[in-house]
Design a protein around this motif. Structure first.
Motif, PDB file in Angstrom:
ATOM      1  N   GLU A  13       0.859  -1.275  -0.021  1.00  0.00           N
ATOM      2  CA  GLU A  13       0.085   0.129   0.131  1.00  0.00           C
ATOM      3  C   GLU A  13       0.841   1.166  -0.057  1.00  0.00           C
ATOM      4  OE1 GLU A  13      -3.559   0.388   2.347  1.00  0.00           O
ATOM      5  OE2 GLU A  13      -3.006  -1.662   3.346  1.00  0.00           O
ATOM      6  N   PHE A  14       0.786   2.060  -0.825  1.00  0.00           N
ATOM      7  CA  PHE A  14       1.204   3.423  -1.003  1.00  0.00           C
ATOM      8  C   PHE A  14       0.360   4.624  -0.363  1.00  0.00           C
ATOM      9  CE2 PHE A  14       3.186   0.804  -4.292  1.00  0.00           C
ATOM     10  CZ  PHE A  14       4.595   1.134  -4.007  1.00  0.00           C
ATOM     11  N   ARG A  15       0.224   4.518   0.826  1.00  0.00           N
ATOM     12  CA  ARG A  15      -0.993   5.387   1.412  1.00  0.00           C
ATOM     13  C   ARG A  15      -0.643   6.808   1.874  1.00  0.00           C
ATOM     14  NH1 ARG A  15      -2.441   1.805   6.825  1.00  0.00           N
ATOM     15  NH2 ARG A  15      -0.717   3.212   7.341  1.00  0.00           N
ATOM     16  N   HIS A  16       0.863   7.152   1.721  1.00  0.00           N
ATOM     17  CA  HIS A  16       1.141   8.330   1.922  1.00  0.00           C
ATOM     18  C   HIS A  16       1.877   9.050   0.649  1.00  0.00           C
ATOM     19  CE1 HIS A  16       0.894   6.612   6.101  1.00  0.00           C
ATOM     20  NE2 HIS A  16       1.830   5.817   5.442  1.00  0.00           N
ATOM     21  N   GLU A  17       1.884  10.402   0.787  1.00  0.00           N
ATOM     22  CA  GLU A  17       2.308  11.330  -0.306  1.00  0.00           C
ATOM     23  C   GLU A  17       3.466  12.458   0.579  1.00  0.00           C
ATOM     24  OE1 GLU A  17      -0.484  13.315  -2.511  1.00  0.00           O
ATOM     25  OE2 GLU A  17      -1.133  11.632  -3.430  1.00  0.00           O
ATOM     26  N   ARG A  18       4.345  12.619  -0.284  1.00  0.00           N
ATOM     27  CA  ARG A  18       5.394  13.797   0.005  1.00  0.00           C
ATOM     28  C   ARG A  18       5.863  14.419  -1.240  1.00  0.00           C
ATOM     29  NH1 ARG A  18       9.598   9.164   1.569  1.00  0.00           N
ATOM     30  NH2 ARG A  18       8.795   9.713   3.501  1.00  0.00           N
TER      31      ARG A  18
END
Length: 80
Positions: free
Chosen positions: A2-7
């Protein structure tokens, strides 16, 4: 995964790029470590290259790139 975060990351040309990331395992030459795994949708990799590893992904399990040969080499880690 899961790629749940952003930056936001800064590209060499100065543009900002929003990337997604998740926490996962990375295995390098049989050594396993954990860390952030980012998805860069606009990154163009050379033919035959599937992924790029950052410095921390290599250093944590005890590797570095030899600047003369471009090859990975094992290094001894020191606890401070």
């Amino acid at each position: 995964m899961e790629f749940r975060h952003e930056r936001v990351r800064r590209l060499p040309d100065g543009r900002a790029a929003r990337v997604r990331y998740g926490i996962g395992e990375v295995e390098v030459l049989g050594e396993v470590t954990g860390g952030d795994i980012e998805v860069w949708p606009d990154l163009k990799l050379p033919t035959g290259v599937d992924a790029l590893l950052g410095v921390t992904a290599l250093e944590k399990p005890g590797f570095r790139v030899d600047p003369k040969t471009g090859r990975l080499e094992r290094v001894e880690l020191y606890l401070l």
